[in-house]
Design a protein around this motif. Structure first.
Motif, mmCIF file in Angstrom:
data_model
loop_
_atom_site.group_PDB
_atom_site.id
_atom_site.type_symbol
_atom_site.label_atom_id
_atom_site.label_comp_id
_atom_site.label_asym_id
_atom_site.label_seq_id
_atom_site.Cartn_x
_atom_site.Cartn_y
_atom_site.Cartn_z
ATOM 1 N N GLY A 60 40.529 21.543 41.145
ATOM 2 C CA GLY A 60 41.073 22.619 41.975
ATOM 3 C C GLY A 60 40.261 23.892 41.956
ATOM 4 N N PHE A 61 39.632 24.212 40.823
ATOM 5 C CA PHE A 61 38.768 25.393 40.760
ATOM 6 C C PHE A 61 37.573 25.221 41.693
ATOM 7 C CE2 PHE A 61 40.261 25.859 36.121
ATOM 8 C CZ PHE A 61 41.268 26.750 36.457
ATOM 9 N N GLN A 62 36.948 24.036 41.643
ATOM 10 C CA GLN A 62 35.786 23.769 42.499
ATOM 11 C C GLN A 62 36.174 23.779 43.977
ATOM 12 O OE1 GLN A 62 35.119 20.059 40.458
ATOM 13 N NE2 GLN A 62 33.190 20.788 39.564
ATOM 14 N N ALA A 63 37.304 23.158 44.290
ATOM 15 C CA ALA A 63 37.761 23.106 45.686
ATOM 16 C C ALA A 63 38.099 24.512 46.189
ATOM 17 C CB ALA A 63 38.975 22.187 45.802
ATOM 18 N N THR A 64 38.745 25.307 45.342
ATOM 19 C CA THR A 64 39.078 26.684 45.730
ATOM 20 C C THR A 64 37.820 27.485 46.014
ATOM 21 O OG1 THR A 64 41.147 26.639 44.487
ATOM 22 C CG2 THR A 64 40.205 28.816 44.945
ATOM 23 N N ARG A 65 36.819 27.340 45.165
ATOM 24 C CA ARG A 65 35.557 28.053 45.360
ATOM 25 C C ARG A 65 34.925 27.666 46.698
ATOM 26 N NH1 ARG A 65 33.273 27.212 40.624
ATOM 27 N NH2 ARG A 65 32.335 25.237 41.217
ATOM 28 N N GLN A 66 34.911 26.374 47.014
ATOM 29 C CA GLN A 66 34.317 25.931 48.284
ATOM 30 C C GLN A 66 35.097 26.472 49.482
ATOM 31 O OE1 GLN A 66 33.136 21.844 48.710
ATOM 32 N NE2 GLN A 66 32.574 21.675 46.553
ATOM 33 N N LYS A 84 48.146 24.126 33.652
ATOM 34 C CA LYS A 84 47.292 24.935 32.771
ATOM 35 C C LYS A 84 47.814 26.370 32.795
ATOM 36 C CE LYS A 84 42.787 24.055 33.088
ATOM 37 N NZ LYS A 84 42.434 23.491 31.792
ATOM 38 N N ASP A 85 48.209 26.879 31.620
ATOM 39 C CA ASP A 85 48.853 28.191 31.618
ATOM 40 C C ASP A 85 48.172 29.219 30.713
ATOM 41 O OD1 ASP A 85 49.558 27.162 29.181
ATOM 42 O OD2 ASP A 85 51.704 27.522 29.386
ATOM 43 N N GLN A 86 46.909 29.006 30.435
ATOM 44 C CA GLN A 86 46.160 29.969 29.627
ATOM 45 C C GLN A 86 45.683 31.135 30.505
ATOM 46 O OE1 GLN A 86 45.676 29.553 26.200
ATOM 47 N NE2 GLN A 86 47.180 27.951 26.597
ATOM 48 N N ALA A 87 45.563 32.300 29.902
ATOM 49 C CA ALA A 87 45.085 33.479 30.635
ATOM 50 C C ALA A 87 43.693 33.235 31.213
ATOM 51 C CB ALA A 87 45.070 34.699 29.722
ATOM 52 N N THR A 88 42.861 32.502 30.483
ATOM 53 C CA THR A 88 41.507 32.223 30.972
ATOM 54 C C THR A 88 41.534 31.367 32.239
ATOM 55 O OG1 THR A 88 41.368 30.367 29.431
ATOM 56 C CG2 THR A 88 40.343 32.426 28.738
ATOM 57 N N ASP A 89 42.518 30.468 32.348
ATOM 58 C CA ASP A 89 42.652 29.652 33.562
ATOM 59 C C ASP A 89 42.985 30.534 34.764
ATOM 60 O OD1 ASP A 89 42.246 27.159 32.225
ATOM 61 O OD2 ASP A 89 44.323 27.238 31.524
ATOM 62 N N ARG A 90 43.881 31.486 34.547
ATOM 63 C CA ARG A 90 44.269 32.408 35.623
ATOM 64 C C ARG A 90 43.070 33.247 36.079
ATOM 65 N NH1 ARG A 90 49.770 33.081 36.172
ATOM 66 N NH2 ARG A 90 50.984 31.960 34.623
ATOM 67 N N VAL A 91 42.347 33.790 35.104
ATOM 68 C CA VAL A 91 41.176 34.614 35.424
ATOM 69 C C VAL A 91 40.141 33.786 36.177
ATOM 70 C CG1 VAL A 91 39.212 35.849 34.418
ATOM 71 C CG2 VAL A 91 41.515 36.242 33.534
ATOM 72 N N TRP A 92 39.887 32.575 35.698
ATOM 73 C CA TRP A 92 38.890 31.713 36.337
ATOM 74 C C TRP A 92 39.306 31.359 37.761
ATOM 75 C CZ3 TRP A 92 34.068 31.254 35.906
ATOM 76 C CH2 TRP A 92 33.384 30.166 36.436
ATOM 77 N N ALA A 93 40.603 31.074 37.968
ATOM 78 C CA ALA A 93 41.086 30.749 39.314
ATOM 79 C C ALA A 93 40.838 31.915 40.271
ATOM 80 C CB ALA A 93 42.578 30.409 39.270
ATOM 81 N N MET A 94 41.112 33.124 39.820
ATOM 82 C CA MET A 94 40.900 34.300 40.670
ATOM 83 C C MET A 94 39.412 34.500 40.965
ATOM 84 S SD MET A 94 43.929 35.045 41.208
ATOM 85 C CE MET A 94 45.532 34.917 40.481
ATOM 86 N N GLN A 96 37.322 32.222 41.340
ATOM 87 C CA GLN A 96 36.915 31.192 42.305
ATOM 88 C C GLN A 96 37.418 31.498 43.710
ATOM 89 O OE1 GLN A 96 34.666 29.196 40.869
ATOM 90 N NE2 GLN A 96 35.312 30.435 39.130
ATOM 91 N N GLY A 97 38.312 32.487 43.816
ATOM 92 C CA GLY A 97 38.804 32.874 45.134
ATOM 93 C C GLY A 97 40.293 32.688 45.339
#
Length: 121
Positions: A60-66, A84-94, A96-97
């Motif tokens: 999902g991170f890769q797809a969101t970035r694309q 995935k509920d870690q703060a780092t997951d949230r930051v990384w998702a943002m 990626q877009g």
């Protein structure tokens, strides 16, 4: 109401999210992988995308970035919906877009409030 694309490899999650959204008048289409989600988003150009993270192949991170980088879908808000509920997951998702991040299982009110912020804009 809105046209919403759900990208998730879990039929159970898709069913639960679809049920909540359709009950409130939204039109729902689905894709079972990151690759299929990107193709569907470019073909349909939905009003909003709900994106799982953990999927085989393109995650999902890769797809969101694309999607965020593609001219035809960059304006479509992506809300990550993940276990995935870690703060780092949230930051990384943002990074990626993604516009927002919800943790599964998602409460119906929380889902509707979150997507409402982006559909009203």
């Amino acid at each position: 109401m809105a046209r919403i694309l759900i990208v998730d490899d879990s039929p159970t999650e898709i069913h639960a999210l679809r049920k909540m959204l359709e009950k409130h008048g939204h039109s729902v289409t689905t894709a079972g992988s990151g690759e299929a989600g990107i193709a569907a988003a470019k073909e349909q150009v939905p009003d909003l995308i709900l994106m799982d993270v953990v999927m085989p192949g393109l995650n999902g991170f890769q797809a969101t970035r694309q999607l965020a980088r593609a001219q035809e879908t960059a304006h479509v808000p992506v809300v990550v919906v993940s276990t995935k509920d870690q703060a780092t997951d949230r930051v990384w998702a943002m990074r990626q877009g993604a516009r927002d991040y919800l943790t599964k299982p998602v409460a119906e009110k929380n889902l509707l409030d979150t997507i409402g912020k982006y559909l009203a804009a």
